[in-house]
Design a protein around this motif. Sequence first.
Motif, PDB file in Angstrom:
ATOM      1  N   MET A  71      -9.914  10.660   5.943  1.00 31.72           N
ATOM      2  CA  MET A  71      -8.502  10.727   6.319  1.00 31.72           C
ATOM      3  C   MET A  71      -7.632  10.753   5.067  1.00 31.72           C
ATOM      4  O   MET A  71      -7.894  10.055   4.098  1.00 31.72           O
ATOM      5  CB  MET A  71      -8.130   9.532   7.193  1.00 31.72           C
ATOM      6  N   LYS A  72      -6.581  11.568   5.092  1.00 32.76           N
ATOM      7  CA  LYS A  72      -5.626  11.636   3.992  1.00 32.76           C
ATOM      8  C   LYS A  72      -4.494  10.638   4.221  1.00 32.76           C
ATOM      9  O   LYS A  72      -4.234  10.242   5.354  1.00 32.76           O
ATOM     10  CB  LYS A  72      -5.055  13.049   3.871  1.00 32.76           C
ATOM     11  N   ALA A  73      -3.845  10.260   3.144  1.00 35.16           N
ATOM     12  CA  ALA A  73      -2.721   9.324   3.247  1.00 35.16           C
ATOM     13  C   ALA A  73      -1.514   9.885   2.518  1.00 35.16           C
ATOM     14  O   ALA A  73      -1.622  10.345   1.373  1.00 35.16           O
ATOM     15  CB  ALA A  73      -3.097   7.973   2.665  1.00 35.16           C
ATOM     16  N   LEU A  74      -0.381   9.859   3.187  1.00 32.05           N
ATOM     17  CA  LEU A  74       0.900  10.232   2.586  1.00 32.05           C
ATOM     18  C   LEU A  74       1.673   8.959   2.284  1.00 32.05           C
ATOM     19  O   LEU A  74       1.921   8.145   3.184  1.00 32.05           O
ATOM     20  CB  LEU A  74       1.698  11.116   3.554  1.00 32.05           C
ATOM     21  N   ILE A  75       2.038   8.768   1.025  1.00 29.46           N
ATOM     22  CA  ILE A  75       2.840   7.613   0.619  1.00 29.46           C
ATOM     23  C   ILE A  75       4.278   8.077   0.411  1.00 29.46           C
ATOM     24  O   ILE A  75       4.544   8.975  -0.402  1.00 29.46           O
ATOM     25  CB  ILE A  75       2.292   6.970  -0.666  1.00 29.46           C
ATOM     26  N   LEU A  76       5.198   7.489   1.142  1.00 28.99           N
ATOM     27  CA  LEU A  76       6.608   7.876   1.082  1.00 28.99           C
ATOM     28  C   LEU A  76       7.294   7.137  -0.060  1.00 28.99           C
ATOM     29  O   LEU A  76       7.549   5.938   0.036  1.00 28.99           O
ATOM     30  CB  LEU A  76       7.289   7.566   2.414  1.00 28.99           C
ATOM     31  N   SER A  77       7.591   7.855  -1.132  1.00 36.12           N
ATOM     32  CA  SER A  77       8.160   7.220  -2.330  1.00 36.12           C
ATOM     33  C   SER A  77       9.308   8.033  -2.905  1.00 36.12           C
ATOM     34  O   SER A  77       9.509   8.072  -4.127  1.00 36.12           O
ATOM     35  CB  SER A  77       7.062   7.052  -3.394  1.00 36.12           C
ATOM     36  N   ALA A  78      10.065   8.672  -2.035  1.00 35.57           N
ATOM     37  CA  ALA A  78      11.120   9.569  -2.514  1.00 35.57           C
ATOM     38  C   ALA A  78      12.501   8.928  -2.543  1.00 35.57           C
ATOM     39  O   ALA A  78      13.442   9.525  -3.063  1.00 35.57           O
ATOM     40  CB  ALA A  78      11.163  10.824  -1.637  1.00 35.57           C
TER      41      ALA A  78
ATOM     42  N   ILE B 174      14.451   2.813 -13.045  1.00 32.63           N
ATOM     43  CA  ILE B 174      13.057   2.783 -12.615  1.00 32.63           C
ATOM     44  C   ILE B 174      13.001   3.142 -11.139  1.00 32.63           C
ATOM     45  O   ILE B 174      13.702   2.518 -10.330  1.00 32.63           O
ATOM     46  CB  ILE B 174      12.440   1.375 -12.803  1.00 32.63           C
ATOM     47  N   PRO B 175      12.212   4.122 -10.736  1.00 32.56           N
ATOM     48  CA  PRO B 175      12.087   4.395  -9.303  1.00 32.56           C
ATOM     49  C   PRO B 175      11.370   3.237  -8.617  1.00 32.56           C
ATOM     50  O   PRO B 175      10.536   2.568  -9.225  1.00 32.56           O
ATOM     51  CB  PRO B 175      11.263   5.681  -9.250  1.00 32.56           C
ATOM     52  N   LYS B 176      11.691   3.016  -7.372  1.00 29.12           N
ATOM     53  CA  LYS B 176      11.144   1.865  -6.656  1.00 29.12           C
ATOM     54  C   LYS B 176       9.616   1.780  -6.702  1.00 29.12           C
ATOM     55  O   LYS B 176       9.066   0.685  -6.870  1.00 29.12           O
ATOM     56  CB  LYS B 176      11.655   1.867  -5.215  1.00 29.12           C
ATOM     57  N   PRO B 177       8.878   2.903  -6.588  1.00 33.31           N
ATOM     58  CA  PRO B 177       7.408   2.795  -6.644  1.00 33.31           C
ATOM     59  C   PRO B 177       6.879   2.223  -7.955  1.00 33.31           C
ATOM     60  O   PRO B 177       5.764   1.697  -8.001  1.00 33.31           O
ATOM     61  CB  PRO B 177       6.933   4.236  -6.464  1.00 33.31           C
ATOM     62  N   MET B 178       7.692   2.311  -9.012  1.00 31.44           N
ATOM     63  CA  MET B 178       7.242   1.875 -10.329  1.00 31.44           C
ATOM     64  C   MET B 178       7.728   0.478 -10.694  1.00 31.44           C
ATOM     65  O   MET B 178       7.513   0.017 -11.825  1.00 31.44           O
ATOM     66  CB  MET B 178       7.706   2.867 -11.398  1.00 31.44           C
ATOM     67  N   LEU B 179       8.350  -0.225  -9.766  1.00 34.45           N
ATOM     68  CA  LEU B 179       8.778  -1.597 -10.055  1.00 34.45           C
ATOM     69  C   LEU B 179       7.569  -2.437 -10.458  1.00 34.45           C
ATOM     70  O   LEU B 179       6.574  -2.507  -9.732  1.00 34.45           O
ATOM     71  CB  LEU B 179       9.439  -2.221  -8.837  1.00 34.45           C
ATOM     72  N   PRO B 180       7.610  -3.100 -11.619  1.00 35.71           N
ATOM     73  CA  PRO B 180       6.454  -3.901 -12.044  1.00 35.71           C
ATOM     74  C   PRO B 180       6.298  -5.150 -11.177  1.00 35.71           C
ATOM     75  O   PRO B 180       7.266  -5.848 -10.892  1.00 35.71           O
ATOM     76  CB  PRO B 180       6.798  -4.263 -13.488  1.00 35.71           C
ATOM     77  N   LEU B 181       5.057  -5.401 -10.743  1.00 37.77           N
ATOM     78  CA  LEU B 181       4.788  -6.539  -9.882  1.00 37.77           C
ATOM     79  C   LEU B 181       3.422  -7.113 -10.253  1.00 37.77           C
ATOM     80  O   LEU B 181       2.390  -6.514  -9.962  1.00 37.77           O
ATOM     81  CB  LEU B 181       4.805  -6.095  -8.418  1.00 37.77           C
ATOM     82  N   HIS B 182       3.446  -8.232 -10.947  1.00 39.18           N
ATOM     83  CA  HIS B 182       2.226  -8.933 -11.336  1.00 39.18           C
ATOM     84  C   HIS B 182       1.191  -8.001 -11.974  1.00 39.18           C
ATOM     85  O   HIS B 182       0.030  -7.944 -11.580  1.00 39.18           O
ATOM     86  CB  HIS B 182       1.639  -9.672 -10.134  1.00 39.18           C
ATOM     87  N   GLY B 183       1.683  -7.257 -12.967  1.00 37.32           N
ATOM     88  CA  GLY B 183       0.772  -6.466 -13.795  1.00 37.32           C
ATOM     89  C   GLY B 183       0.532  -5.034 -13.357  1.00 37.32           C
ATOM     90  O   GLY B 183      -0.144  -4.278 -14.076  1.00 37.32           O
ATOM     91  N   ARG B 184       1.065  -4.631 -12.206  1.00 35.56           N
ATOM     92  CA  ARG B 184       0.878  -3.255 -11.733  1.00 35.56           C
ATOM     93  C   ARG B 184       2.186  -2.758 -11.111  1.00 35.56           C
ATOM     94  O   ARG B 184       2.997  -3.563 -10.638  1.00 35.56           O
ATOM     95  CB  ARG B 184      -0.217  -3.173 -10.666  1.00 35.56           C
ATOM     96  N   PRO B 185       2.390  -1.437 -11.034  1.00 38.60           N
ATOM     97  CA  PRO B 185       3.536  -0.929 -10.275  1.00 38.60           C
ATOM     98  C   PRO B 185       3.369  -1.228  -8.789  1.00 38.60           C
ATOM     99  O   PRO B 185       2.249  -1.300  -8.271  1.00 38.60           O
ATOM    100  CB  PRO B 185       3.495   0.585 -10.529  1.00 38.60           C
ATOM    101  N   LEU B 186       4.472  -1.363  -8.104  1.00 33.89           N
ATOM    102  CA  LEU B 186       4.452  -1.669  -6.673  1.00 33.89           C
ATOM    103  C   LEU B 186       3.570  -0.698  -5.904  1.00 33.89           C
ATOM    104  O   LEU B 186       2.773  -1.107  -5.050  1.00 33.89           O
ATOM    105  CB  LEU B 186       5.894  -1.622  -6.138  1.00 33.89           C
TER     106      LEU B 186
END
Length: 252
Positions: A1-8, A21-33
């Motif tokens: 199955m494919k997955a579409l992640i809505l990050s626009a 910083i775009p929301k998907p790239m917000l740093p959270l405990h060592g990784r982007p969101l």
Amino acid sequence: MKALILSAGRGTRLRPITNYIPKPMLPLHGRPLMEWVMLPLIACGIKDFVVAVSYLAEQVKNYFGRGERWGVRINYCYGPEPAGKAGEIWRAREFLGSGEKEENFLVVPGDTLCQLNYRELFHFHRQHRGPVSVAFSTRYRLEVGTAEIDENSRVVKFHEKSNLNVPVSTGAYVLDNRIFPYIEAFSPGGKEVDLPGDVFPELMAERVPIYGFVRDYAWWDVGRISDYESLLKLKADAAAEILTWGSNHGYL
């Protein structure tokens, strides 16, 4: 199955952080969101991703690339402006499959962490054989107090920030390509088209079944600065319990 992640989205409720910083790239405990969003999906077997991007898209593309670091494939669908949930699905249709075969794909928001059992959701969707399955959680705590008031206008009971106790959509959907004609009917190329707000009412009007996968699972919508800060302030053990939840359930 494919997955579409809505990050626009532009993440306006997270300004001024999202000015740069775009929301998907917000740093959270060592990784982007968005990486925390992806990891449980990868762990349950998804290897083919499509990421809907728009605002500050290059930052997302530069970090995630084509997915080699995680052993997956990532394609991107881009538009100059966010197109709404259904509009983003329409933009990504060439990657998701729009042929005659009823191909299933998962849609998830890029800003929501949840302890949803995706394997159970996929099995539920296959069992019901409908074009749409929506993931609902019964765990939603109100941010305001409520009360019970009798016929004489007297308050008889207070409920301070109680659980809502009704199914709440957490933004995850399993769809198949039967959804595309319904989206196309809204002319998605030139305006925002929402999935639950625009498309789903049309399906229900035509008695096309939409199935609800209802479970009691925790979820966190990182949509406001207060939401984001509450996750940042978590101690390491509490953060690990949320972010690496899948490791205790056969995922990570």
